[in-house]
Design a protein around this motif. Structure first.
Motif, PDB file in Angstrom:
ATOM      1  N   PHE A 120      -6.562   4.081  12.078  1.00  0.00           N
ATOM      2  CA  PHE A 120      -7.377   3.022  11.482  1.00  0.00           C
ATOM      3  C   PHE A 120      -8.801   3.058  12.032  1.00  0.00           C
ATOM      4  CE2 PHE A 120      -9.144  -1.265  11.465  1.00  0.00           C
ATOM      5  CZ  PHE A 120      -8.930  -1.664  10.145  1.00  0.00           C
ATOM      6  N   ASP A 121      -8.933   3.179  13.350  1.00  0.00           N
ATOM      7  CA  ASP A 121     -10.268   3.219  13.955  1.00  0.00           C
ATOM      8  C   ASP A 121     -11.069   4.423  13.467  1.00  0.00           C
ATOM      9  OD1 ASP A 121      -9.840   0.911  15.418  1.00  0.00           O
ATOM     10  OD2 ASP A 121      -9.054   1.977  17.154  1.00  0.00           O
ATOM     11  N   LEU A 122     -10.383   5.539  13.196  1.00  0.00           N
ATOM     12  CA  LEU A 122     -11.054   6.754  12.730  1.00  0.00           C
ATOM     13  C   LEU A 122     -11.367   6.714  11.236  1.00  0.00           C
ATOM     14  CD1 LEU A 122      -9.009   9.480  14.666  1.00  0.00           C
ATOM     15  CD2 LEU A 122     -11.359   8.768  15.120  1.00  0.00           C
ATOM     16  N   GLY A 123     -10.889   5.676  10.543  1.00  0.00           N
ATOM     17  CA  GLY A 123     -11.194   5.531   9.122  1.00  0.00           C
ATOM     18  C   GLY A 123     -10.126   6.046   8.193  1.00  0.00           C
ATOM     19  N   HIS A 124      -8.987   6.547   8.731  1.00  0.00           N
ATOM     20  CA  HIS A 124      -7.897   7.037   7.892  1.00  0.00           C
ATOM     21  C   HIS A 124      -7.005   5.849   7.531  1.00  0.00           C
ATOM     22  CE1 HIS A 124      -9.239  11.033   8.872  1.00  0.00           C
ATOM     23  NE2 HIS A 124      -9.070  10.805  10.159  1.00  0.00           N
ATOM     24  N   PHE A 125      -7.301   5.227   6.405  1.00  0.00           N
ATOM     25  CA  PHE A 125      -6.668   3.948   6.077  1.00  0.00           C
ATOM     26  C   PHE A 125      -5.991   3.978   4.703  1.00  0.00           C
ATOM     27  CE2 PHE A 125      -7.350  -0.520   4.431  1.00  0.00           C
ATOM     28  CZ  PHE A 125      -6.250  -1.050   5.086  1.00  0.00           C
ATOM     29  N   LYS A 126      -6.743   4.217   3.643  1.00  0.00           N
ATOM     30  CA  LYS A 126      -6.231   4.073   2.287  1.00  0.00           C
ATOM     31  C   LYS A 126      -5.146   5.105   1.961  1.00  0.00           C
ATOM     32  CE  LYS A 126      -7.903   1.680  -0.625  1.00  0.00           C
ATOM     33  NZ  LYS A 126      -7.548   0.319  -1.109  1.00  0.00           N
ATOM     34  N   ILE A 127      -5.368   6.370   2.321  1.00  0.00           N
ATOM     35  CA  ILE A 127      -4.394   7.415   1.981  1.00  0.00           C
ATOM     36  C   ILE A 127      -3.085   7.220   2.745  1.00  0.00           C
ATOM     37  CG2 ILE A 127      -3.908   9.890   2.087  1.00  0.00           C
ATOM     38  CD1 ILE A 127      -6.818  10.400   1.398  1.00  0.00           C
ATOM     39  N   PRO A 128      -3.101   7.016   4.096  1.00  0.00           N
ATOM     40  CA  PRO A 128      -1.829   6.723   4.779  1.00  0.00           C
ATOM     41  C   PRO A 128      -1.139   5.481   4.229  1.00  0.00           C
ATOM     42  CG  PRO A 128      -3.535   7.269   6.377  1.00  0.00           C
ATOM     43  CD  PRO A 128      -4.224   7.143   5.052  1.00  0.00           C
ATOM     44  N   TYR A 129      -1.943   4.502   3.808  1.00  0.00           N
ATOM     45  CA  TYR A 129      -1.361   3.267   3.266  1.00  0.00           C
ATOM     46  C   TYR A 129      -0.617   3.544   1.966  1.00  0.00           C
ATOM     47  CZ  TYR A 129      -1.116  -1.737   3.982  1.00  0.00           C
ATOM     48  OH  TYR A 129      -0.671  -2.978   4.289  1.00  0.00           O
ATOM     49  N   LEU A 130      -1.220   4.363   1.098  1.00  0.00           N
ATOM     50  CA  LEU A 130      -0.583   4.705  -0.169  1.00  0.00           C
ATOM     51  C   LEU A 130       0.686   5.516   0.065  1.00  0.00           C
ATOM     52  CD1 LEU A 130      -0.589   4.817  -3.252  1.00  0.00           C
ATOM     53  CD2 LEU A 130      -2.072   6.838  -3.105  1.00  0.00           C
ATOM     54  N   ILE A 131       0.619   6.488   0.970  1.00  0.00           N
ATOM     55  CA  ILE A 131       1.795   7.313   1.260  1.00  0.00           C
ATOM     56  C   ILE A 131       2.936   6.465   1.812  1.00  0.00           C
ATOM     57  CG2 ILE A 131       2.678   9.164   2.741  1.00  0.00           C
ATOM     58  CD1 ILE A 131      -0.114  10.443   2.571  1.00  0.00           C
ATOM     59  N   ALA A 132       2.621   5.554   2.743  1.00  0.00           N
ATOM     60  CA  ALA A 132       3.651   4.689   3.327  1.00  0.00           C
ATOM     61  C   ALA A 132       4.234   3.748   2.280  1.00  0.00           C
ATOM     62  CB  ALA A 132       3.068   3.891   4.491  1.00  0.00           C
ATOM     63  N   SER A 133       3.404   3.260   1.370  1.00  0.00           N
ATOM     64  CA  SER A 133       3.892   2.379   0.303  1.00  0.00           C
ATOM     65  C   SER A 133       4.894   3.111  -0.577  1.00  0.00           C
ATOM     66  CB  SER A 133       2.719   1.876  -0.547  1.00  0.00           C
ATOM     67  OG  SER A 133       1.812   1.116   0.224  1.00  0.00           O
ATOM     68  N   MET A 225       9.076  -4.590  -4.721  1.00  0.00           N
ATOM     69  CA  MET A 225       8.123  -3.953  -3.810  1.00  0.00           C
ATOM     70  C   MET A 225       7.103  -3.102  -4.566  1.00  0.00           C
ATOM     71  SD  MET A 225      10.446  -2.708  -0.630  1.00  0.00           S
ATOM     72  CE  MET A 225      11.478  -3.845   0.295  1.00  0.00           C
ATOM     73  N   LEU A 226       7.537  -2.448  -5.635  1.00  0.00           N
ATOM     74  CA  LEU A 226       6.629  -1.615  -6.421  1.00  0.00           C
ATOM     75  C   LEU A 226       5.452  -2.434  -6.947  1.00  0.00           C
ATOM     76  CD1 LEU A 226       6.009   1.111  -7.812  1.00  0.00           C
ATOM     77  CD2 LEU A 226       7.455   0.346  -9.718  1.00  0.00           C
ATOM     78  N   VAL A 227       5.730  -3.616  -7.460  1.00  0.00           N
ATOM     79  CA  VAL A 227       4.666  -4.490  -7.967  1.00  0.00           C
ATOM     80  C   VAL A 227       3.799  -5.007  -6.821  1.00  0.00           C
ATOM     81  CG1 VAL A 227       4.180  -6.655  -9.175  1.00  0.00           C
ATOM     82  CG2 VAL A 227       6.020  -5.166  -9.986  1.00  0.00           C
ATOM     83  N   ALA A 228       4.445  -5.522  -5.763  1.00  0.00           N
ATOM     84  CA  ALA A 228       3.696  -6.126  -4.655  1.00  0.00           C
ATOM     85  C   ALA A 228       2.814  -5.099  -3.943  1.00  0.00           C
ATOM     86  CB  ALA A 228       4.663  -6.767  -3.659  1.00  0.00           C
ATOM     87  N   LEU A 229       3.360  -3.931  -3.652  1.00  0.00           N
ATOM     88  CA  LEU A 229       2.585  -2.914  -2.939  1.00  0.00           C
ATOM     89  C   LEU A 229       1.549  -2.254  -3.839  1.00  0.00           C
ATOM     90  CD1 LEU A 229       5.340  -1.268  -0.709  1.00  0.00           C
ATOM     91  CD2 LEU A 229       3.544  -2.865  -0.027  1.00  0.00           C
ATOM     92  N   GLY A 230       1.777  -2.257  -5.151  1.00  0.00           N
ATOM     93  CA  GLY A 230       0.754  -1.779  -6.068  1.00  0.00           C
ATOM     94  C   GLY A 230      -0.493  -2.650  -5.999  1.00  0.00           C
ATOM     95  N   ILE A 231      -0.291  -3.972  -5.999  1.00  0.00           N
ATOM     96  CA  ILE A 231      -1.410  -4.906  -5.856  1.00  0.00           C
ATOM     97  C   ILE A 231      -2.073  -4.736  -4.487  1.00  0.00           C
ATOM     98  CG2 ILE A 231      -2.042  -7.351  -5.758  1.00  0.00           C
ATOM     99  CD1 ILE A 231       0.299  -7.876  -7.696  1.00  0.00           C
ATOM    100  N   THR A 232      -1.249  -4.566  -3.459  1.00  0.00           N
ATOM    101  CA  THR A 232      -1.776  -4.406  -2.099  1.00  0.00           C
ATOM    102  C   THR A 232      -2.720  -3.214  -1.996  1.00  0.00           C
ATOM    103  OG1 THR A 232       0.173  -5.409  -1.082  1.00  0.00           O
ATOM    104  CG2 THR A 232      -1.131  -3.941   0.295  1.00  0.00           C
ATOM    105  N   ASN A 233      -2.309  -2.074  -2.523  1.00  0.00           N
ATOM    106  CA  ASN A 233      -3.136  -0.869  -2.408  1.00  0.00           C
ATOM    107  C   ASN A 233      -4.437  -0.977  -3.190  1.00  0.00           C
ATOM    108  OD1 ASN A 233      -1.811   1.751  -1.006  1.00  0.00           O
ATOM    109  ND2 ASN A 233      -0.209   0.374  -1.738  1.00  0.00           N
TER     110      ASN A 233
END
Length: 445
Positions: A120-133, A225-233
């Motif tokens: 997170f501190d290094l800026g690697h946020f959106k892609i790991p978040y999508l993969i984990a979702s 979860m598919l709907v909720a995490l879709g909105i989250t991302n």
């Protein structure tokens, strides 16, 4: 030359290398100037915390949905799976063996914090978040297809917990980018997601399994979860530029701050006893003659009450400080854990469940706030991640220890004394942390 996407603070390692003999001194001066210019830019971002606005609140909604799908599903809904596996799918396994699936789940909510915080501190946020979702959704659908213990352990225990941990840790950490003065109430709103999940998933499961069966119940969870995490991302985002802080994965100098070190010890100590009552409350209620349906709803009642604790704790934290708000609620957790084995009537059990839920919600919603405040926001991911990873070790072994004590003694008084005792000890450590932070006995902290 310094990558302009990586920022460096003055008290951290400079983002350039020492000039070699054949390197022109002017090049080094240019690198230094760029580093200082970026530092000024970072300071400008860091000082302008919105504390509100559409974008900031949309991030809070996204984080709320993330906790709904992670801590709300993993941490608060295991009871319905434990009961069904014991009775139907894994009836050939002992309850303690099955319980390891849930224990590993909860542990991995916090364990990846060390790695995810650094990313997170290094800026690697959106892609790991999508993969984990995507990973969490896939594992939920796979759980519906599992038939053997090792399959449940991998899909629901290990990987569901791991992907949930990646999502939960960053959903909490990103709050510090958008809120400062209102950080307490923002964290409270985010953590309400776990209360909603802790009520919706168990109640829905209890009613859906007899109607559509186990497989389609879990699939419905997956579609939710598919709907909720879709909105989250779509909505979640960081505000500050990335920073390559000194020290790599670990920020060992953070432990030179005695307040941070003792706070980490308090976290692992409290987690030894934090989940004992919630795990064994339905079993203890059945043991004193309550019906199975009533015993099941005690956890849902506690999860629902925790929503009030999360909001009220956030409100108090913004006024008196997170540590000052945490201490009384954590003390109440310890007292109720001592008292829980002596509750033998419906109203006594409901009262204990409600009060424990309020105190539990308050503690969980504020648990990362002190760690956030013990350093610079540029390093907040790594600092919070180290704390969460340390606390996870207590979560892994605390509930099994209480279960072993129960198996040896045949009752819940001794597990209550063990769990309540370690929670009360963590309260004493919180008093020490508060004094070290303030340097006096009173004041906002």
């Amino acid at each position: 030359m310094l990558d302009d996407r990586t920022l460096v603070l003055p008290d951290m390692e400079l983002g350039y290398t020492t000039a070699e003999p054949d390197t022109a001194p002017d090049d080094q001066k240019i690198d230094e100037k760029i580093s200082l210019d970026i530092t000024d830019k970072y300071a400008e971002y860091a000082d302008g915390v919105p504390d509100g606005g559409f974008k900031a609140w949309s991030v809070i909604v996204a984080s709320n949905l993330a906790t709904f799908c992670t801590l709300g599903y993993v941490g608060s809904s295991w009871g319905i799976f434990q009961e069904y596996y014991e009775r139907v799918l894994l009836s050939n396994k002992s309850p303690s063996t099955i319980a390891w699936i849930g224990s590993v789940q909860v542990t991995f909510i916090f364990l990846p914090g060390l790695v995810t915080g650094r990313l997170f501190d290094l800026g690697h946020f959106k892609i790991p978040y999508l993969i984990a979702s995507c990973g969490l959704i896939v594992c939920t659908f796979l759980t519906a297809e599992c038939k053997q213990y090792w399959q449940f352990f991998l899909a629901q225990g290990l990987f569901t917990g791991l992907f949930s941990g990646i999502l939960y840790g960053q959903a909490i950490t990103v709050v510090s980018h958008w809120f400062s003065k209102k950080k307490g109430i923002a964290l409270g709103i985010v953590s309400i997601g776990s209360s909603l999940g802790g009520v919706l998933f168990p109640v829905a499961g209890q009613n859906l399994i007899p109607l559509v069966g186990f497989k389609w119940t879990v699939r419905i969870f997956g579609f939710t979860m598919l709907v909720a995490l879709g909105i989250t991302n779509l909505a979640i985002d960081r505000r500050l530029p990335p920073v390559d802080a000194k020290g790599g994965l670990l920020n060992l100098p953070a432990f030179r701050n005695p307040a941070y070190t003792i706070y980490c010890i308090s976290g692992i100590t409290c987690s030894f006893g934090l989940y004992t009552m919630l795990t064994y409350l339905p079993v203890s209620a059945t043991a004193v003659g309550m019906s199975d349906s009533f015993s099941f709803y005690l956890v849902a009642i506690s999860n629902g009450a925790s929503g009030f604790g999360r909001l009220s704790a956030g409100f108090l934290a913004d006024r008196i400080g997170p540590l000052s708000a945490m201490i009384p609620f954590t003390a109440l957790l310890g007292i109720l854990t001592f008292a829980w084995p002596y509750a033998s009537s419906q109203w006594a059990l409901i009262g204990v469940s409600v009060l424990y839920g309020i105190a539990f919600g308050a503690y969980v919603s504020l648990i990362v706030a002190p760690a956030m405040a013990m350093g610079d926001v540029s390093d907040v991911g790594r600092r919070v991640g180290m704390f969460m990873t340390i606390a996870a070790l207590g979560t892994l072994v605390g509930t099994p220890i209480s279960g072993a004590i129960n198996a040896r003694t045949g009752g819940f008084k001794d597990p209550g004394f063990f769990a309540g005792g370690v929670v009360i000890f963590s309260v004493l450590l919180l008093f020490v942390v508060r004094y070290l932070q303030l340097g006096r006995l009173y004041g906002k902290c």
